[in-house]
Design a protein around this motif. Structure first.
Motif, PDB file in Angstrom:
ATOM      1  N   SER A  49      45.394  31.712 -20.877  1.00 11.37           N
ATOM      2  CA  SER A  49      45.220  31.391 -19.313  1.00 11.37           C
ATOM      3  C   SER A  49      44.610  32.482 -18.459  1.00 11.37           C
ATOM      4  O   SER A  49      44.684  33.553 -19.019  1.00 11.37           O
ATOM      5  CB  SER A  49      46.385  30.570 -18.797  1.00 11.37           C
ATOM      6  N   ASP A  50      43.860  32.306 -17.420  1.00 12.12           N
ATOM      7  CA  ASP A  50      43.439  33.255 -16.642  1.00 12.12           C
ATOM      8  C   ASP A  50      44.555  34.185 -15.988  1.00 12.12           C
ATOM      9  O   ASP A  50      45.649  33.906 -15.519  1.00 12.12           O
ATOM     10  CB  ASP A  50      42.727  32.384 -15.273  1.00 12.12           C
ATOM     11  N   ARG A  59      43.227  37.903 -19.127  1.00 15.71           N
ATOM     12  CA  ARG A  59      43.591  36.579 -19.726  1.00 15.71           C
ATOM     13  C   ARG A  59      45.105  37.022 -20.284  1.00 15.71           C
ATOM     14  O   ARG A  59      45.617  38.009 -20.563  1.00 15.71           O
ATOM     15  CB  ARG A  59      42.947  36.282 -21.116  1.00 15.71           C
TER      16      ARG A  59
END
Length: 129
Positions: A49-50, A59
């Motif tokens: 995920s960011d 990430r």
């Protein structure tokens, strides 16, 4: 290469090169082996995920490692060795700087077909190098 791929490659390399772990398991595999003799370690899926900043891509990657075996004594020394290797994931890998690596969850279960499985969920935070 994505952060997820870079982290999996680094984990495979570190686990496979560790002599103490090699003395305790038959192998370290990319995914569950078709005919791997237990005990073994399998590097599983990586979910990202960011986790970027204003000026740098990043990430957060969650990586699953599985230790499978049949010894009635359980995972013992092999599980301890895997946990000891986790901090060594920090470093550079294929264009990503892994700035944090932490074990966030561990789960032990007996297998219906015999033996046991210990799963480790790692959280790693990566920044583009």
């Amino acid at each position: 290469m994505s952060a997820e791929q870079a982290l999996r490659a680094r984990a495979l390399g570190l686990l496979a090169e560790d002599g103490a772990l090699a003395a305790l398991v038959h192998g370290v595999f990319d995914g569950v082996p078709r005919r791997g003799a237990m005990p073994y370690v399998a590097v599983g899926g990586a979910e990202g995920s960011d986790w970027g900043t204003k000026d740098r891509a990043g990430r957060e990657v969650r990586l699953t490692l599985t230790l499978a075996g049949v010894d009635p004594a359980g995972p013992g020394a092999a599980a301890a060795r895997i946990e000891a290797i986790v901090p060594a994931l920090r470093g550079t890998s294929d264009g990503w700087q892994i700035v944090a690596a932490r074990l966030v969850r561990s789960r032990f279960a007996l297998r219906r077909e015999g033996g046991w499985r210990q799963e480790f969920l790692l959280r790693c935070r990566c920044l583009a190098a």
